[in-house]
Design a protein around this motif. Structure first.
Motif, PDB file in Angstrom:
ATOM      1  N   ARG A 151       0.858  -1.194   0.000  1.00  0.00           N
ATOM      2  CA  ARG A 151       0.000   0.000   0.000  1.00  0.00           C
ATOM      3  C   ARG A 151       0.891   1.240   0.000  1.00  0.00           C
ATOM      4  O   ARG A 151       1.103   1.884   1.028  1.00  0.00           O
ATOM      5  CB  ARG A 151      -0.912  -0.006   1.228  1.00  0.00           C
ATOM      6  CG  ARG A 151      -2.001  -1.066   1.175  1.00  0.00           C
ATOM      7  CD  ARG A 151      -2.953  -0.932   2.339  1.00  0.00           C
ATOM      8  NE  ARG A 151      -4.028  -1.901   2.289  1.00  0.00           N
ATOM      9  CZ  ARG A 151      -5.158  -1.733   1.621  1.00  0.00           C
ATOM     10  NH1 ARG A 151      -5.358  -0.630   0.942  1.00  0.00           N
ATOM     11  NH2 ARG A 151      -6.098  -2.658   1.632  1.00  0.00           N
ATOM     12  N   ASP A 152       1.410   1.546  -1.149  1.00  0.00           N
ATOM     13  CA  ASP A 152       2.359   2.644  -1.272  1.00  0.00           C
ATOM     14  C   ASP A 152       2.212   3.244  -2.659  1.00  0.00           C
ATOM     15  O   ASP A 152       2.287   2.535  -3.662  1.00  0.00           O
ATOM     16  CB  ASP A 152       3.788   2.141  -1.058  1.00  0.00           C
ATOM     17  CG  ASP A 152       4.771   3.273  -0.833  1.00  0.00           C
ATOM     18  OD1 ASP A 152       4.820   4.178  -1.688  1.00  0.00           O
ATOM     19  OD2 ASP A 152       5.483   3.256   0.184  1.00  0.00           O
ATOM     20  N   LYS A 153       1.980   4.552  -2.722  1.00  0.00           N
ATOM     21  CA  LYS A 153       1.821   5.229  -4.009  1.00  0.00           C
ATOM     22  C   LYS A 153       3.058   5.092  -4.883  1.00  0.00           C
ATOM     23  O   LYS A 153       2.955   4.935  -6.104  1.00  0.00           O
ATOM     24  CB  LYS A 153       1.524   6.721  -3.774  1.00  0.00           C
ATOM     25  CG  LYS A 153       0.125   7.010  -3.251  1.00  0.00           C
ATOM     26  CD  LYS A 153      -0.902   6.806  -4.351  1.00  0.00           C
ATOM     27  CE  LYS A 153      -2.281   7.229  -3.884  1.00  0.00           C
ATOM     28  NZ  LYS A 153      -3.301   6.988  -4.929  1.00  0.00           N
ATOM     29  N   VAL A 154       4.229   5.147  -4.254  1.00  0.00           N
ATOM     30  CA  VAL A 154       5.470   5.062  -5.023  1.00  0.00           C
ATOM     31  C   VAL A 154       5.550   3.726  -5.737  1.00  0.00           C
ATOM     32  O   VAL A 154       5.901   3.644  -6.932  1.00  0.00           O
ATOM     33  CB  VAL A 154       6.679   5.277  -4.099  1.00  0.00           C
ATOM     34  CG1 VAL A 154       7.983   5.090  -4.864  1.00  0.00           C
ATOM     35  CG2 VAL A 154       6.632   6.665  -3.478  1.00  0.00           C
ATOM     36  N   PHE A 155       5.199   2.648  -5.055  1.00  0.00           N
ATOM     37  CA  PHE A 155       5.265   1.331  -5.682  1.00  0.00           C
ATOM     38  C   PHE A 155       4.172   1.164  -6.728  1.00  0.00           C
ATOM     39  O   PHE A 155       4.346   0.411  -7.687  1.00  0.00           O
ATOM     40  CB  PHE A 155       5.166   0.244  -4.612  1.00  0.00           C
ATOM     41  CG  PHE A 155       6.469  -0.021  -3.923  1.00  0.00           C
ATOM     42  CD1 PHE A 155       7.340  -0.968  -4.404  1.00  0.00           C
ATOM     43  CD2 PHE A 155       6.840   0.706  -2.809  1.00  0.00           C
ATOM     44  CE1 PHE A 155       8.554  -1.210  -3.788  1.00  0.00           C
ATOM     45  CE2 PHE A 155       8.046   0.477  -2.177  1.00  0.00           C
ATOM     46  CZ  PHE A 155       8.910  -0.484  -2.673  1.00  0.00           C
ATOM     47  N   ASP A 156       3.057   1.839  -6.560  1.00  0.00           N
ATOM     48  CA  ASP A 156       2.040   1.813  -7.617  1.00  0.00           C
ATOM     49  C   ASP A 156       2.586   2.412  -8.908  1.00  0.00           C
ATOM     50  O   ASP A 156       2.353   1.890 -10.000  1.00  0.00           O
ATOM     51  CB  ASP A 156       0.793   2.589  -7.174  1.00  0.00           C
ATOM     52  CG  ASP A 156      -0.038   1.792  -6.181  1.00  0.00           C
ATOM     53  OD1 ASP A 156       0.100   0.560  -6.169  1.00  0.00           O
ATOM     54  OD2 ASP A 156      -0.810   2.396  -5.419  1.00  0.00           O
ATOM     55  N   TRP A 157       3.318   3.511  -8.795  1.00  0.00           N
ATOM     56  CA  TRP A 157       3.880   4.164  -9.985  1.00  0.00           C
ATOM     57  C   TRP A 157       4.931   3.280 -10.659  1.00  0.00           C
ATOM     58  O   TRP A 157       5.030   3.251 -11.881  1.00  0.00           O
ATOM     59  CB  TRP A 157       4.528   5.494  -9.594  1.00  0.00           C
ATOM     60  CG  TRP A 157       3.549   6.501  -9.093  1.00  0.00           C
ATOM     61  CD1 TRP A 157       2.208   6.555  -9.360  1.00  0.00           C
ATOM     62  CD2 TRP A 157       3.833   7.602  -8.223  1.00  0.00           C
ATOM     63  NE1 TRP A 157       1.634   7.613  -8.703  1.00  0.00           N
ATOM     64  CE2 TRP A 157       2.604   8.281  -8.006  1.00  0.00           C
ATOM     65  CE3 TRP A 157       4.972   8.089  -7.610  1.00  0.00           C
ATOM     66  CZ2 TRP A 157       2.502   9.409  -7.203  1.00  0.00           C
ATOM     67  CZ3 TRP A 157       4.873   9.207  -6.823  1.00  0.00           C
ATOM     68  CH2 TRP A 157       3.661   9.858  -6.623  1.00  0.00           C
ATOM     69  N   PHE A 158       5.717   2.568  -9.878  1.00  0.00           N
ATOM     70  CA  PHE A 158       6.820   1.793 -10.433  1.00  0.00           C
ATOM     71  C   PHE A 158       6.400   0.403 -10.883  1.00  0.00           C
ATOM     72  O   PHE A 158       6.921  -0.114 -11.886  1.00  0.00           O
ATOM     73  CB  PHE A 158       7.949   1.670  -9.408  1.00  0.00           C
ATOM     74  CG  PHE A 158       8.665   2.962  -9.139  1.00  0.00           C
ATOM     75  CD1 PHE A 158       8.879   3.864 -10.165  1.00  0.00           C
ATOM     76  CD2 PHE A 158       9.115   3.292  -7.866  1.00  0.00           C
ATOM     77  CE1 PHE A 158       9.536   5.065  -9.932  1.00  0.00           C
ATOM     78  CE2 PHE A 158       9.775   4.483  -7.632  1.00  0.00           C
ATOM     79  CZ  PHE A 158       9.983   5.373  -8.662  1.00  0.00           C
ATOM     80  N   ILE A 159       5.492  -0.243 -10.150  1.00  0.00           N
ATOM     81  CA  ILE A 159       5.183  -1.647 -10.404  1.00  0.00           C
ATOM     82  C   ILE A 159       4.054  -1.813 -11.406  1.00  0.00           C
ATOM     83  O   ILE A 159       4.054  -2.768 -12.191  1.00  0.00           O
ATOM     84  CB  ILE A 159       4.861  -2.360  -9.074  1.00  0.00           C
ATOM     85  CG1 ILE A 159       6.100  -2.349  -8.176  1.00  0.00           C
ATOM     86  CG2 ILE A 159       4.413  -3.795  -9.316  1.00  0.00           C
ATOM     87  CD1 ILE A 159       5.906  -3.026  -6.843  1.00  0.00           C
ATOM     88  N   GLU A 160       3.086  -0.911 -11.418  1.00  0.00           N
ATOM     89  CA  GLU A 160       1.952  -1.052 -12.332  1.00  0.00           C
ATOM     90  C   GLU A 160       2.390  -1.181 -13.791  1.00  0.00           C
ATOM     91  O   GLU A 160       1.868  -2.018 -14.524  1.00  0.00           O
ATOM     92  CB  GLU A 160       0.998   0.138 -12.172  1.00  0.00           C
ATOM     93  CG  GLU A 160      -0.003  -0.015 -11.043  1.00  0.00           C
ATOM     94  CD  GLU A 160      -0.985  -1.142 -11.278  1.00  0.00           C
ATOM     95  OE1 GLU A 160      -1.379  -1.366 -12.436  1.00  0.00           O
ATOM     96  OE2 GLU A 160      -1.360  -1.808 -10.308  1.00  0.00           O
ATOM     97  N   PRO A 161       3.353  -0.374 -14.282  1.00  0.00           N
ATOM     98  CA  PRO A 161       3.783  -0.564 -15.681  1.00  0.00           C
ATOM     99  C   PRO A 161       4.414  -1.918 -15.952  1.00  0.00           C
ATOM    100  O   PRO A 161       4.413  -2.372 -17.102  1.00  0.00           O
ATOM    101  CB  PRO A 161       4.810   0.569 -15.891  1.00  0.00           C
ATOM    102  CG  PRO A 161       4.482   1.593 -14.862  1.00  0.00           C
ATOM    103  CD  PRO A 161       3.982   0.818 -13.694  1.00  0.00           C
ATOM    104  N   LEU A 162       4.930  -2.589 -14.921  1.00  0.00           N
ATOM    105  CA  LEU A 162       5.563  -3.888 -15.137  1.00  0.00           C
ATOM    106  C   LEU A 162       4.549  -4.937 -15.577  1.00  0.00           C
ATOM    107  O   LEU A 162       4.896  -5.847 -16.346  1.00  0.00           O
ATOM    108  CB  LEU A 162       6.277  -4.350 -13.864  1.00  0.00           C
ATOM    109  CG  LEU A 162       7.404  -3.437 -13.343  1.00  0.00           C
ATOM    110  CD1 LEU A 162       8.051  -4.057 -12.124  1.00  0.00           C
ATOM    111  CD2 LEU A 162       8.442  -3.181 -14.424  1.00  0.00           C
ATOM    112  N   PHE A 163       3.314  -4.829 -15.119  1.00  0.00           N
ATOM    113  CA  PHE A 163       2.293  -5.785 -15.539  1.00  0.00           C
ATOM    114  C   PHE A 163       2.001  -5.632 -17.034  1.00  0.00           C
ATOM    115  O   PHE A 163       1.805  -6.624 -17.739  1.00  0.00           O
ATOM    116  CB  PHE A 163       1.020  -5.581 -14.717  1.00  0.00           C
ATOM    117  CG  PHE A 163       1.150  -5.970 -13.276  1.00  0.00           C
ATOM    118  CD1 PHE A 163       1.058  -7.292 -12.891  1.00  0.00           C
ATOM    119  CD2 PHE A 163       1.381  -5.018 -12.299  1.00  0.00           C
ATOM    120  CE1 PHE A 163       1.177  -7.665 -11.564  1.00  0.00           C
ATOM    121  CE2 PHE A 163       1.499  -5.372 -10.968  1.00  0.00           C
ATOM    122  CZ  PHE A 163       1.408  -6.697 -10.599  1.00  0.00           C
ATOM    123  N   THR A 164       1.992  -4.389 -17.503  1.00  0.00           N
ATOM    124  CA  THR A 164       1.771  -4.155 -18.938  1.00  0.00           C
ATOM    125  C   THR A 164       2.937  -4.699 -19.762  1.00  0.00           C
ATOM    126  O   THR A 164       2.742  -5.339 -20.804  1.00  0.00           O
ATOM    127  CB  THR A 164       1.591  -2.660 -19.204  1.00  0.00           C
ATOM    128  OG1 THR A 164       0.507  -2.162 -18.412  1.00  0.00           O
ATOM    129  CG2 THR A 164       1.290  -2.401 -20.671  1.00  0.00           C
TER     130      THR A 164
END
Length: 588
Positions: A440-453
């Motif tokens: 639950r961290d905004k920073v990790f949302d920014w970094f990890i979400e593109p990895l799924f794509t």
């Protein structure tokens, strides 16, 4: 811990817990009062020295980089240069005041929290840990805070300035503002303040009784049943204090809504400049009230939507992203759980047991453990050499170790995840990172979400084994700007589209790692990674070969980059480095 069932059992659990709670609270307060002054001095003095010492360089370099930057247009550049003295002058005051307040808060609450953590179910020798935990660890963490703040002000700041002043592509347009749009932006922004500020404040005042009584109801239910925040022993003092201070939290929320309404209203000028339409700005003034009302309803688990109109203020409204959909689903599940006749905390506890979220520390541990393993293999294969480690330590040229090595580690994870046909990212044999167990961290949302794509893109390419082996060399040695770079590298596929797609993934990964490298936690762990790679190079004899080759070639006459000495001296230094603890800290 088992939750008591029935009113009598709950009442007895509550009464029997009170003496135990007050003893822990008094002990934690005493420890906090003793540790707090020392921690405050460490953080305040250390951070203040960094801020004051680097302030002249920050002031001059910021002006130089803004004036040199080609990313900003002339009008915006003049406007920024005119306003820069205000934030640059306020920065030392804010940093010093924040360090003092942060040192007081951290030095007082960290020992208090550690006191309650010492009585957890998994802790042995609870009495000893109740007195010892939170003292030395808090002092060490305060030094880590100063170290991270130093990395932020030194490494991260200069990295941002380098990016701001570097050359841009020919087809990239600089960011600028148009003078012809400024009068309309200014007038509509003033109108938005007179309309949005009172209406948003009125909505906040109207919702405040709901927030007050719903919060009290939730906290009292958890208190009686020892559930929710009262189930975890470490959270008990703060959860109990929240019952008495909840009205202050409601008042603070109303004030926060009042102050944020100014910024929400002023954003109407930005909408006009972006959409080049005064009508869109006026529509935003009306729509932002509806957006705020709907956001308040979601927080308080009230009826979905808003009774206020929401006109379209963008010509092309962006669809909801995957992250927003996930959040909306979570909010919907929580809202349905709140309407359940059972206690809300019971449902949330069951959900927490079913889905265990990983912490940011676990993700950082995986990334650098993977970099360590891959770095040792690449040292053996010759794709990383002693000269790369030397350049990183002595010259600060760490692009290969600090960007390309983590990018290859992440790309290897994406390839493995794509082949396994799993919904998430395989971090290890027993760990899979999905959208549901992300930190639950905004920073990790920014970094990890593109990895799924990117994982889905790699899955569609269906890489062969020869291509995977060749990619390792291409990530570390090529710039990957043009497909033609791979002509003489032995890459199996001649399809330029396929090459361009892989190069785009590599560039994007390097961009993500480059942004991550500016985080203080990354910087601290990266230094330990370089130390581990140096020890490995000494063990395998690569350092001796490098020094001998440099001497024969008229190099630095046998001087290694950690000092003078022979191979035996370097071996002893490696053993000393290996025995020294890896200071990765626990601050994120």
């Amino acid at each position: 811990m088992e939750v008591p069932i029935g009113f009598v059992a709950k009442l007895w659990s509550f009464v029997s817990f009170l003496p135990f709670f007050f003893l822990l609270l008094i002990l934690g307060l005493l420890k906090g009062l003793m540790i707090c002054p020392i921690v405050m001095i460490i953080i305040a003095v250390g951070n203040s020295a960094v801020v004051v010492g680097l302030w002249p360089a920050h002031f001059l370099l910021t002006y130089y980089c803004v004036a040199k930057s080609k990313r900003l247009g002339w009008i915006l550049k003049i406007f920024v240069l005119f306003l820069l003295p205000v934030p640059l002058s306020i920065w030392p005051v804010i940093a010093i005041a924040g360090s003092i307040l942060g040192g007081i808060g951290y030095g007082f609450f960290a020992p208090l929290i550690a006191t309650f953590e010492a009585v957890g179910e998994s802790v042995t020798e609870k009495w000893r840990h109740c007195f010892s935990d939170g003292c030395r660890s808090t002092l060490e963490s305060s030094c880590t805070v100063v170290r991270d703040f130093t990395d932020l002000c030194f490494h991260s700041y200069f990295s941002y300035m380098d990016e701001l002043s570097e050359d841009v592509h020919e087809d990239e347009k600089p960011i600028d503002i148009k003078l012809s749009k400024l009068p309309g932006c200014f007038l509509v922004s003033i109108l938005a303040i007179f309309v949005d500020v009172p209406l948003i404040t009125a909505v906040a005042l109207w919702k405040s009784p709901y927030m007050l009584f719903r919060g009290w109801k939730r906290l009292l239910e958890d208190l009686i049943g020892r559930e929710g925040p009262f189930l975890e022993t470490v959270c008990v003092p703060f959860a109990g204090l929240a019952i008495f201070l909840w009205p202050l939290a409601v008042i603070g929320a109303v004030f926060a809504a009042f102050f944020s309404s100014f910024f929400l209203g002023l954003y109407a000028g930005v909408v006009i400049h972006q959409e080049d339409s005064i009508r869109m700005g006026l529509a935003y003034i009306v729509a932002v009230i509806s957006l705020f009302d709907e956001y308040a309803n979601d927080l308080l688990y009230l009826t979905e939507g808003s009774c206020f109109p929401r006109p379209q203020y963008r010509r092309n409204m962006r669809p909801s992203s995957g992250l927003e959909k996930r959040k909306s689903i979570d909010n919907k599940n929580e809202r349905e759980g709140s309407r359940n006749p059972k206690l809300v905390s019971e449902g949330s506890r069951t959900l927490k047991q079913a889905i265990q979220r990983y912490t940011p520390m676990q993700v950082w541990d995986w990334l650098f453990k993977s970099c360590e393993l891959n770095g040792k293999l690449l040292l053996q294969e010759g794709l990383i050499n002693v000269g790369d480690i030397q350049d990183c330590i002595m010259k600060g040229n760490c692009k290969k170790l600090g960007v390309k090595l983590p990018a290859w580690s992440i790309l290897q994870c994406l390839i493995t995840s794509a082949k396994s046909d799993c919904p998430g990212l395989i971090m290890s044999d027993q760990v899979e990172l999905t959208r549901f167990n992300l930190p639950r961290d905004k920073v990790f949302d920014w970094f990890i979400e593109p990895l799924f794509t990117m994982k889905e893109q790699i899955k569609g390419l269906q890489l062969g084994e020869n291509e995977e082996v060749c990619l390792k060399k291409l990530v570390l040695t090529c710039k990957n700007d043009r497909p033609e770079e791979w002509d003489d590298t032995g890459f199996p596929s001649d399809d330029k589209v396929r090459r361009a797609q892989l190069q785009a993934v590599i560039r994007r990964l390097q961009g993500i790692v480059g942004s991550m490298s500016r985080l203080p936690t990354f910087r601290r762990r990266f230094k330990n990674l370089v130390k581990v790679l140096y020890v490995e190079a000494v063990r395998t004899g690569l350092v001796v070969k490098h020094v001998t080759g440099s001497s024969k070639a008229g190099g630095p006459h046998g001087r290694n980059f950690f000092g003078r000495g022979t191979g035996k001296d370097m071996g002893a230094a490696a053993e000393e480095l290996e025995k020294s603890p890896n200071d990765i800290g626990d601050m994120v």
